[in-house]
Design an enzyme around this catalytic site. Structure first.
Site, PDB file in Angstrom:
ATOM      1  N   CYS A   7      31.459  40.098 -18.242  1.00  0.00           N
ATOM      2  CA  CYS A   7      31.194  40.412 -16.843  1.00  0.00           C
ATOM      3  C   CYS A   7      32.322  41.238 -16.224  1.00  0.00           C
ATOM      4  O   CYS A   7      32.065  42.138 -15.429  1.00  0.00           O
ATOM      5  CB  CYS A   7      30.941  39.130 -16.062  1.00  0.00           C
ATOM      6  SG  CYS A   7      29.363  38.361 -16.530  1.00  0.00           S
ATOM      7  N   GLU A  43      26.580  37.833 -12.604  1.00  0.00           N
ATOM      8  CA  GLU A  43      27.285  39.058 -12.215  1.00  0.00           C
ATOM      9  C   GLU A  43      26.561  40.304 -12.714  1.00  0.00           C
ATOM     10  O   GLU A  43      26.420  41.283 -11.978  1.00  0.00           O
ATOM     11  CB  GLU A  43      28.710  39.069 -12.799  1.00  0.00           C
ATOM     12  CG  GLU A  43      29.572  37.924 -12.362  1.00  0.00           C
ATOM     13  CD  GLU A  43      29.599  36.765 -13.345  1.00  0.00           C
ATOM     14  OE1 GLU A  43      30.690  36.198 -13.542  1.00  0.00           O
ATOM     15  OE2 GLU A  43      28.547  36.415 -13.909  1.00  0.00           O
ATOM     16  N   CYS A  65      33.580  35.951 -17.045  1.00  0.00           N
ATOM     17  CA  CYS A  65      33.873  36.048 -18.476  1.00  0.00           C
ATOM     18  C   CYS A  65      34.279  37.488 -18.799  1.00  0.00           C
ATOM     19  O   CYS A  65      34.098  38.397 -17.978  1.00  0.00           O
ATOM     20  CB  CYS A  65      32.648  35.632 -19.293  1.00  0.00           C
ATOM     21  SG  CYS A  65      31.305  36.841 -19.273  1.00  0.00           S
TER      22      CYS A  65
END
Length: 153
Positions: free
Chosen positions: A84, A53, A81
């Site tokens: 990100c 990402e 996560c």
């Protein structure tokens, strides 16, 4: 339309797999077109932030010549996560679509997307091509466990 873009993210995940990385891929879309792609490169680059990402967002920002890309959406093969999600919030991305759910509940995706931490919230849609996205990850980790088991015998 969602499946077309998630399929492109899966191709990025396959590229990560070919490089021996955890197979996660991402694409950033603007006006119905992919403007950037990214895949996991943490092992290759030995950089903790080298997530799919982040790579895709950085490329999109360079292409659009702005750190704010509110007209963009991102498609990623695994639930993002917290790092990100922070990058997505900071970039002011409009919506995130993800495939497989983070099974260990460590992502906090919905909470971070709605928290308005930087005067911005993100729409989230999970489970896009979930089976296909989960399968590439499951196969990778099963193969990794098998390899480790053989090495330890």
């Amino acid at each position: 339309m969602e499946n077309k873009f998630m399929q492109a993210a899966l191709k990025c995940a396959e590229k990560a797999l070919e490089e021996g990385e955890v197979p996660i891929g991402a694409v950033v879309v603007s006006d119905g077109k992919i403007i950037s792609r990214g895949h996991n490169r943490r092992t290759k680059r030995q950089v903790a932030t080298a997530h799919a990402e982040v790579e895709a967002i950085e490329k999109a920002c360079r292409k659009l010549k702005s750190w704010r890309i509110p007209e963009c959406e991102i498609y990623v093969t695994l639930e993002p996560c917290p790092m990100c999600m922070g990058a997505m919030l900071n970039a002011r991305i409009k919506k995130v679509y993800f495939g497989a759910y983070e099974g260990k509940g460590r992502s906090l995706t919905a909470q971070l997307a709605a928290a308005n931490l930087v005067n911005h919230t993100i729409e989230v849609e999970g489970g896009v091509m979930e089976k296909e996205c989960a399968e590439i990850l499951s196969s990778f980790f099963a193969s990794m466990r098998e390899r480790t088991k053989k090495e330890n015998q």
